[in-house]
Design a protein around this motif. Structure first.
Motif, PDB file in Angstrom:
ATOM      1  N   GLU A 115       1.215   4.164  -3.012  1.00  0.00           N
ATOM      2  CA  GLU A 115       0.950   5.650  -2.399  1.00  0.00           C
ATOM      3  C   GLU A 115       2.360   6.163  -2.974  1.00  0.00           C
ATOM      4  O   GLU A 115       2.069   6.916  -3.476  1.00  0.00           O
ATOM      5  N   GLU A 171       0.989  -1.025  -0.212  1.00  0.00           N
ATOM      6  CA  GLU A 171       0.322  -0.022   0.252  1.00  0.00           C
ATOM      7  C   GLU A 171       1.237   1.111  -0.295  1.00  0.00           C
ATOM      8  O   GLU A 171       0.773   1.612  -0.606  1.00  0.00           O
ATOM      9  N   ALA A 172       1.654   0.890   0.596  1.00  0.00           N
ATOM     10  CA  ALA A 172       3.044   2.438   0.965  1.00  0.00           C
ATOM     11  C   ALA A 172       3.462   2.633  -0.323  1.00  0.00           C
ATOM     12  O   ALA A 172       3.821   3.987  -1.568  1.00  0.00           O
ATOM     13  N   ASN A 177       3.650   5.039  -6.105  1.00  0.00           N
ATOM     14  CA  ASN A 177       3.396   5.557  -7.117  1.00  0.00           C
ATOM     15  C   ASN A 177       2.995   6.117  -7.483  1.00  0.00           C
ATOM     16  O   ASN A 177       3.306   7.761  -7.760  1.00  0.00           O
ATOM     17  N   ARG A 178       1.498   6.745  -6.695  1.00  0.00           N
ATOM     18  CA  ARG A 178       0.432   7.207  -7.799  1.00  0.00           C
ATOM     19  C   ARG A 178       0.908   8.799  -7.347  1.00  0.00           C
ATOM     20  O   ARG A 178       0.819   9.948  -7.991  1.00  0.00           O
ATOM     21  N   ILE A 179       1.766   9.664  -5.970  1.00  0.00           N
ATOM     22  CA  ILE A 179       2.438  10.365  -5.794  1.00  0.00           C
ATOM     23  C   ILE A 179       3.246  10.853  -6.815  1.00  0.00           C
ATOM     24  O   ILE A 179       3.291  12.112  -7.533  1.00  0.00           O
TER      25      ILE A 179
END
Length: 67
Positions: free
Chosen positions: A47, A43-44, A49-51
């Motif tokens: 996240e 999950e980290a 990757n999304r940033i």
């Protein structure tokens, strides 16, 4: 003496049986904990990757270099 050794053997066997029965439970708990840690790490990374893929104000970056 023989009776004492017999009692010790029985006690050792009983302890081994308990250990064998407890081991799968401990293994299952340890595995579940490891899975939770791995899920948190995934999950980290998602996240992060999304940033990284988020649109940045690129105009500001280009403008600063052109000056």
């Amino acid at each position: 003496m023989s009776a004492e050794m017999q009692q010790e053997l029985e006690a050792t066997r009983a302890e081994l049986r308990r250990g064998v029965l407890e081991l799968p439970q401990e293994t299952a708990e340890s595995t579940a904990q490891m899975r939770r840690v791995i899920v948190d790490q995934i999950e980290a990374l998602a996240e992060l990757n999304r940033i990284v893929r988020a649109p940045w104000p690129r105009a500001r970056c280009r403008g600063a270099g052109a000056a």
